[in-house]
Design an enzyme around this catalytic site. Sequence first.
Site, PDB file in Angstrom:
ATOM      1  N   GLN A  70       0.833  -1.207   0.000  1.00 26.39           N
ATOM      2  CA  GLN A  70       0.000   0.000   0.000  1.00 26.39           C
ATOM      3  C   GLN A  70       0.865   1.253   0.000  1.00 26.39           C
ATOM      4  O   GLN A  70       1.636   1.467   0.934  1.00 26.39           O
ATOM      5  CB  GLN A  70      -0.903  -0.011   1.241  1.00 26.39           C
ATOM      6  CG  GLN A  70      -1.720   1.266   1.439  1.00 26.39           C
ATOM      7  CD  GLN A  70      -2.579   1.173   2.677  1.00 26.39           C
ATOM      8  OE1 GLN A  70      -3.616   0.521   2.685  1.00 26.39           O
ATOM      9  NE2 GLN A  70      -2.149   1.815   3.755  1.00 26.39           N
ATOM     10  N   GLY A  71       0.745   2.072  -1.028  1.00 28.82           N
ATOM     11  CA  GLY A  71       1.516   3.313  -1.137  1.00 28.82           C
ATOM     12  C   GLY A  71       0.681   4.526  -0.777  1.00 28.82           C
ATOM     13  O   GLY A  71       0.252   5.273  -1.665  1.00 28.82           O
ATOM     14  N   SER A  73       1.250   6.493   2.737  1.00 26.13           N
ATOM     15  CA  SER A  73       2.041   7.429   3.545  1.00 26.13           C
ATOM     16  C   SER A  73       3.214   7.994   2.759  1.00 26.13           C
ATOM     17  O   SER A  73       3.802   7.310   1.912  1.00 26.13           O
ATOM     18  CB  SER A  73       2.564   6.729   4.804  1.00 26.13           C
ATOM     19  OG  SER A  73       1.503   6.278   5.601  1.00 26.13           O
ATOM     20  N   SER A 105       4.395  -1.329   4.391  1.00 27.64           N
ATOM     21  CA  SER A 105       4.517  -2.695   4.902  1.00 27.64           C
ATOM     22  C   SER A 105       4.761  -3.667   3.748  1.00 27.64           C
ATOM     23  O   SER A 105       4.052  -3.636   2.735  1.00 27.64           O
ATOM     24  CB  SER A 105       3.242  -3.095   5.645  1.00 27.64           C
ATOM     25  OG  SER A 105       3.033  -2.265   6.770  1.00 27.64           O
ATOM     26  N   GLU A 188      -9.693  -2.243   6.382  1.00 37.23           N
ATOM     27  CA  GLU A 188      -8.573  -2.609   7.253  1.00 37.23           C
ATOM     28  C   GLU A 188      -8.975  -2.512   8.721  1.00 37.23           C
ATOM     29  O   GLU A 188      -8.758  -3.428   9.515  1.00 37.23           O
ATOM     30  CB  GLU A 188      -7.382  -1.683   6.973  1.00 37.23           C
ATOM     31  CG  GLU A 188      -6.189  -1.934   7.864  1.00 37.23           C
ATOM     32  CD  GLU A 188      -5.056  -0.944   7.631  1.00 37.23           C
ATOM     33  OE1 GLU A 188      -3.912  -1.298   7.921  1.00 37.23           O
ATOM     34  OE2 GLU A 188      -5.327   0.181   7.173  1.00 37.23           O
ATOM     35  N   SER A 313      -3.012   7.652  13.453  1.00 38.45           N
ATOM     36  CA  SER A 313      -2.389   7.951  14.741  1.00 38.45           C
ATOM     37  C   SER A 313      -3.445   8.253  15.804  1.00 38.45           C
ATOM     38  O   SER A 313      -4.534   8.746  15.519  1.00 38.45           O
ATOM     39  CB  SER A 313      -1.435   9.150  14.606  1.00 38.45           C
ATOM     40  OG  SER A 313      -2.170  10.351  14.495  1.00 38.45           O
ATOM     41  N   ASN A 314      -3.102   7.944  17.055  1.00 38.06           N
ATOM     42  CA  ASN A 314      -4.066   8.133  18.136  1.00 38.06           C
ATOM     43  C   ASN A 314      -4.420   9.599  18.336  1.00 38.06           C
ATOM     44  O   ASN A 314      -5.528   9.918  18.790  1.00 38.06           O
ATOM     45  CB  ASN A 314      -3.511   7.539  19.429  1.00 38.06           C
ATOM     46  CG  ASN A 314      -3.609   6.027  19.431  1.00 38.06           C
ATOM     47  OD1 ASN A 314      -4.034   5.424  18.446  1.00 38.06           O
ATOM     48  ND2 ASN A 314      -3.219   5.400  20.521  1.00 38.06           N
TER      49      ASN A 314
END
Length: 330
Positions: A70-71, A73, A105, A188, A313-314
């Site tokens: 997966q591209g 980020s 990943s 996801e 992100s959280n």
Amino acid sequence: MSWPEEHGGRGLGPVETLVVEEEFARAGLRRPQLGMGETLLAPALLAHGSEDQKRRFLPRILSGEDTWCQGFSEPETGSDLASLRTSGTVDGDELRINGDKIWTSHGGQANMMFLLCRTDRDAPRHQGISFVLVPMTDNGIDVDPIRMASGDRGFAQERITDARAPLSNVVGGLGNGWAVAMTTLGAERAGKAATQYVGYRHELDVLAERLDKNGRLGDVIVRQRLAELVVEVELMRAVGSVIGARVAEGETVDKLLAIDKVNWSEYHCVFGSTALELLGASALTRPDGDGYQLDSLQRVFLESRGRRIARGSNQIQRNIIGERILDLPR
């Protein structure tokens, strides 16, 4: 398992899929999966892809001919996906793609990438973005593995120079990639929400077995700490069941997923620290062997920190909770 039968799947719903996951876990096995092609790309293709795209790409996921990464980020863009800089320029019947991707990943093992690029720089931030299926072999994509704290090289950074993809590989049409990407991210997060507790429960069993072997399982304080972790995992199981049921009914569960993301990632950090603390000095030694050897619980401790960033992100999730659930000002 959840793919429609006409595309080679079993047509199972979220609850049925969860039952299968639990049975594999009870047998001490991981359910075989076909990577990101199965879990992330296929839901986007099934929802937004043309019949030609489904016919060309879904069988190659099942056969293993294509391995996907997966591209999304990019360097310096953080969690703001809409600020991506990778460009896609229409050149005849192709797209010419230039830019950089990072935290990919399995980028070093994949031969195909589904990526986002900006194809209209004059459009609003969430428009003018396209979702493209791009070959990685001999196509202007240089891959540099990134070594993590655990010693693994599961991530990579890609430098993309004049990579080519036919316009027929654009999913959802030019400029409509944001909606396709949200389908991918939703698949996801929702898929993991319903089944992730299985892995966390397995980690708990591993910890309890090692504490028993070390003679520490009879300690009242140790048992209390383990009980607290069990409660957290069972709460995740309950929330996951609710999310799975609502997804099965066709509901949008973005708000629940934001809460779930914060909960499981913070739990995993607590578990990693607690496991090493309870194991004591034995947690500070690495197994014998060549290279950067770690046991499974040491790996959890090191890798769990990154879970606060993975899948949104959280900090961003807390903003979503504050603004969309609690109606707080931006």
